[in-house]
Scaffold this motif. Structure first.
Motif, PDB file in Angstrom:
ATOM      1  N   ALA A  75       0.815  -1.226   0.000  1.00 37.38           N
ATOM      2  CA  ALA A  75       0.000   0.000   0.000  1.00 37.38           C
ATOM      3  C   ALA A  75       0.845   1.271   0.000  1.00 37.38           C
ATOM      4  O   ALA A  75       0.448   2.283  -0.579  1.00 37.38           O
ATOM      5  N   MET A  76       2.015   1.209   0.650  1.00 36.91           N
ATOM      6  CA  MET A  76       2.766   2.441   0.909  1.00 36.91           C
ATOM      7  C   MET A  76       3.701   2.811  -0.235  1.00 36.91           C
ATOM      8  O   MET A  76       4.383   1.962  -0.794  1.00 36.91           O
ATOM      9  N   LYS A  77       3.721   4.102  -0.496  1.00 36.42           N
ATOM     10  CA  LYS A  77       4.654   4.632  -1.487  1.00 36.42           C
ATOM     11  C   LYS A  77       6.083   4.419  -0.991  1.00 36.42           C
ATOM     12  O   LYS A  77       6.337   4.496   0.215  1.00 36.42           O
ATOM     13  N   GLN A 124      -2.823   1.384  -7.910  1.00 36.96           N
ATOM     14  CA  GLN A 124      -2.425   2.697  -7.381  1.00 36.96           C
ATOM     15  C   GLN A 124      -0.909   2.880  -7.518  1.00 36.96           C
ATOM     16  O   GLN A 124      -0.438   3.954  -7.888  1.00 36.96           O
ATOM     17  N   ALA A 147      -2.567   4.467 -11.581  1.00 37.99           N
ATOM     18  CA  ALA A 147      -3.967   4.566 -12.006  1.00 37.99           C
ATOM     19  C   ALA A 147      -4.729   5.433 -11.000  1.00 37.99           C
ATOM     20  O   ALA A 147      -4.287   5.624  -9.870  1.00 37.99           O
ATOM     21  N   THR A 148      -5.871   5.943 -11.436  1.00 37.23           N
ATOM     22  CA  THR A 148      -6.788   6.624 -10.520  1.00 37.23           C
ATOM     23  C   THR A 148      -7.847   5.590 -10.151  1.00 37.23           C
ATOM     24  O   THR A 148      -8.708   5.253 -10.954  1.00 37.23           O
ATOM     25  N   VAL A 149      -7.751   5.081  -8.942  1.00 42.44           N
ATOM     26  CA  VAL A 149      -8.502   3.874  -8.576  1.00 42.44           C
ATOM     27  C   VAL A 149      -9.722   4.207  -7.715  1.00 42.44           C
ATOM     28  O   VAL A 149      -9.632   4.998  -6.778  1.00 42.44           O
ATOM     29  N   SER A 150     -10.840   3.578  -8.051  1.00 40.41           N
ATOM     30  CA  SER A 150     -12.027   3.615  -7.196  1.00 40.41           C
ATOM     31  C   SER A 150     -12.431   2.175  -6.896  1.00 40.41           C
ATOM     32  O   SER A 150     -12.374   1.326  -7.788  1.00 40.41           O
ATOM     33  N   GLY A 157       1.120  15.767  -4.904  1.00 37.38           N
ATOM     34  CA  GLY A 157       1.355  14.564  -4.120  1.00 37.38           C
ATOM     35  C   GLY A 157       2.204  13.543  -4.830  1.00 37.38           C
ATOM     36  O   GLY A 157       2.019  12.352  -4.669  1.00 37.38           O
ATOM     37  N   ALA A 161       3.080  15.234  -0.460  1.00 41.08           N
ATOM     38  CA  ALA A 161       1.678  15.056  -0.124  1.00 41.08           C
ATOM     39  C   ALA A 161       1.460  14.963   1.376  1.00 41.08           C
ATOM     40  O   ALA A 161       0.639  14.227   1.848  1.00 41.08           O
ATOM     41  N   ARG A 194      -2.009  11.236  -2.104  1.00 42.31           N
ATOM     42  CA  ARG A 194      -1.856   9.822  -1.725  1.00 42.31           C
ATOM     43  C   ARG A 194      -0.600   9.599  -0.891  1.00 42.31           C
ATOM     44  O   ARG A 194       0.100   8.591  -1.060  1.00 42.31           O
ATOM     45  N   SER A 195      -0.304  10.532  -0.014  1.00 46.60           N
ATOM     46  CA  SER A 195       0.870  10.367   0.842  1.00 46.60           C
ATOM     47  C   SER A 195       0.668   9.212   1.814  1.00 46.60           C
ATOM     48  O   SER A 195      -0.463   8.866   2.180  1.00 46.60           O
ATOM     49  N   ASN A 196       1.787   8.637   2.248  1.00 46.16           N
ATOM     50  CA  ASN A 196       1.714   7.560   3.239  1.00 46.16           C
ATOM     51  C   ASN A 196       1.130   8.037   4.560  1.00 46.16           C
ATOM     52  O   ASN A 196       0.547   7.244   5.303  1.00 46.16           O
ATOM     53  N   LEU A 233      -3.183   8.130   1.907  1.00 52.31           N
ATOM     54  CA  LEU A 233      -3.388   6.676   1.941  1.00 52.31           C
ATOM     55  C   LEU A 233      -4.184   6.233   3.172  1.00 52.31           C
ATOM     56  O   LEU A 233      -5.227   5.583   3.020  1.00 52.31           O
ATOM     57  N   ILE A 246      -8.989   7.794  -5.156  1.00 54.29           N
ATOM     58  CA  ILE A 246      -7.832   8.634  -4.843  1.00 54.29           C
ATOM     59  C   ILE A 246      -7.387   9.354  -6.109  1.00 54.29           C
ATOM     60  O   ILE A 246      -7.124   8.734  -7.135  1.00 54.29           O
ATOM     61  N   HIS A 270      -4.573  11.905  -7.746  1.00 54.19           N
ATOM     62  CA  HIS A 270      -3.168  12.227  -7.474  1.00 54.19           C
ATOM     63  C   HIS A 270      -2.537  12.914  -8.671  1.00 54.19           C
ATOM     64  O   HIS A 270      -3.231  13.235  -9.646  1.00 54.19           O
TER      65      HIS A 270
END
Lengths: 371, 371
Positions: free
Chosen positions: A209-211, A259, A263-266, B32, B38, B246-248, B252, B267, B269
């Motif tokens: 999940a984390m950048k 993500q 992508a721009t996710v929903s 971001g 972000a 979408r920062s951690n 997020l 999200i 971004h």
């Protein structure tokens, strides 16, 4: 795994596999409302004919827009994404890599598979995984554990401990669902994270999940979906992607991986007020609910790309064997609107197994620092 | 934390706090695009007048729809969400709980704060946290570590180890950003997860993401946003929520928490192709980018609710002190369209500190099994 390295190479990409989970029809009717309902592969036989007609037949929703209706009438069929063929290519590369590793350092990747009980679908899935392992040179046969339905959780944990401690085992897979008397979280948490080739450990999910963090393994079905998009040159970066379903094993990791790919996710789920409208905005739709034929033509924007993760066994008197497999997507309708679509079967399913093999290879390479 | 128990009670909810991170103007201009860009709180002074006029003034985008334009003309101002007042109520409850714990078992929650360097903004944030701790009865004073900018990573790690081992310390907070010669991940990973009141540990993020799992702490700013929505009776379940950024540490976890609350989350971004159009579909918008006044009136659906997490220090010759704080949202424009909006300052900021206090209380209660 950095976005820039997401395209397939045997050394970097990941897979994993989890067999089907049975859900009650009532549960399955709710869109991914529980972890069990939103699995990528729901095997159940719908015995009521009324239910068959209400669930599994394709018919446009009354709210289908004129845009999509026109598209349905005018458009020829979209491209069918051949997951089976892509999976075959990937398996060939994996086999080559495994030969190279064996020749160089004498190591054969080992995958332990633990099955408790005799569910027909689970037994079949485990058999398929075993065949796939053999075909690429992964040793699964030596680490196969088939336990009785009534086995204690403690005994399963002891098997996991044994495999955790065995350096010739690089991946451990517990076939789900476990018998109801066991705590699934306890069992899955017991798998050493370096051998958790399914990637379901919460630490791994957090890293996914984390950048700027890297998961140890990308869960197989998520990676299978994205790999198919890459292979068919479907743009992802910046595009709108709707993931239908939010299960821990498919919907969530797929959304997180998309993500990472910008992508721009929903995520659309059982509580979403207007799932059809939102899904129709997407350039790419990933359907992962386990409700056959739920996604109709009216849900799809013309020329969108559709990946169908669902697999449900549906009674069908016209078939010699008495049943067929349906996806979450109404193929006949959506194929006329989408620019590309995965079929069921021969779509995501074979890719998922290929990703399990790939994750096992990654685990073995990592354990032996083999590049 | 189960969705059903998400509303505030001192025993269950979580907070945490992380100070501002300085980003270069070039970085901040990208939406971001990196973890640093972000963050929820970007403190920087924009020195170029040209830049001030292009970034920090509110002006409608040329693509604003006629719907929103009409709304802008016709609608009176929306309700302003008073974060400061809600935070005060929460702090009072926390203070009561801390008194009760002290009287019952003689334990006072302890929060260690480690600051390396003398950044003006970080020093101010740490001071504010200390004042807030004192006001509710959390012992922060005894565990305050202020190190020189050039301190080694090893020394910071040793302080963390000391606090990990100290049973009178229940929460540990490392003020970010760390000096550039340190590896932020190494430092944050060293904090024992039971004391990681910011909730940034990847295992905690994985638990937050997964259905049927519970995080130890919900990251403070995420919880601050959702708590404000609850306090103002803003419906979340089933509604469309767009998180911009979408920062951690903010985007997020806020998206993951909203998903737990059954929102339909998207999200947006830096790579999103049409952020304005997507944001305009949302019933609730969370802006967490760190780019002043980026979200214009034309981005907002009439009567949406807007939570503005951004805080940027902007030069302003008209102010006696020479600067002001702007949010990510163009308040004057959006206030005419939204049904409710948080101001900057006095919006999310004070709530974030309240959540840090709450998380520290939760950690102390958990350590002593105090209900």
């Amino acid at each position: 795994m950095a976005a820039s390295t997401m395209r397939f190479s045997p050394a970097t990409y990941n897979g994993g596999s989890r067999g089907p989970q049975r859900v009650s029809p009532a549960t399955a009717l709710r869109l991914g409302s529980t972890q069990n309902a939103a699995v990528f592969s729901v095997t159940r036989t719908i015995s009521s004919r009324a239910r068959i007609s209400s669930i599994s037949q394709c018919s446009s929703s009354s709210s289908s827009s004129s845009v999509t209706s026109a598209a349905m009438i005018n458009k020829a069929s979209g491209k069918v994404i051949d997951g089976k063929s892509v999976a075959k290519q990937i398996q060939e590369k994996i086999a080559t890599e495994i030969s190279r590793m064996k020749e160089s350092i004498g190591v054969v990747p080992g995958l332990a598979v633990i099955l408790a009980g005799n569910r027909e679908d689970s037994v079949a899935y485990v058999r398929n995984k075993k065949i796939a392992c053999e075909s690429v040179g992964i040793n699964s046969k030596s680490y196969e554990v088939h336990l009785a339905e009534e086995v204690s959780e403690q005994e399963v944990l002891e098997h996991i401990k044994g495999f955790n401690d065995d350096p010739s085992v690089h991946g451990i897979l517990v076939q789900l669902p476990l018998p109801p008397h066991m705590n699934q979280q306890n069992v899955l948490n017991a798998i050493q994270i370096e051998k958790d080739v399914d990637g379901f450990n919460p630490l791994n999910i957090g890293l996914l999940a984390m950048k700027d963090r890297e998961p140890l393994f990308v869960p197989c079905t998520a990676k299978a979906c994205i790999e198919l998009l890459h292979r068919y040159d479907v743009p992802i970066k910046g595009k709108r992607v709707v993931v239908v379903g939010r299960s821990n094993i498919v919907g969530l990791p797929t959304a997180l991986l998309l993500q990472r790919e910008d992508a721009t996710v929903s995520i659309v789920h059982s509580r979403t007020e207007n799932p059809e409208e939102i899904t129709r905005e997407a350039d790419v739709v990933i359907a992962a609910v386990g409700r056959p034929n739920m996604v109709k033509g009216s849900w799809i924007k013309p020329n969108a790309v559709v990946i169908d993760v669902g697999v449900t066994k549906v009674e069908d008197a016209k078939k010699r064997r008495g049943y067929r497999y349906d996806g979450d997507v109404c193929f006949e309708e959506v194929n006329k609107i989408a620019s590309a679509i995965t079929p069921v079967p021969r779509g995501v399913g074979p890719m998922t197994i290929a990703m399990l093999l790939s994750n096992t290879l990654v685990a073995a390479k990592r354990a032996h620092n083999f590049k």
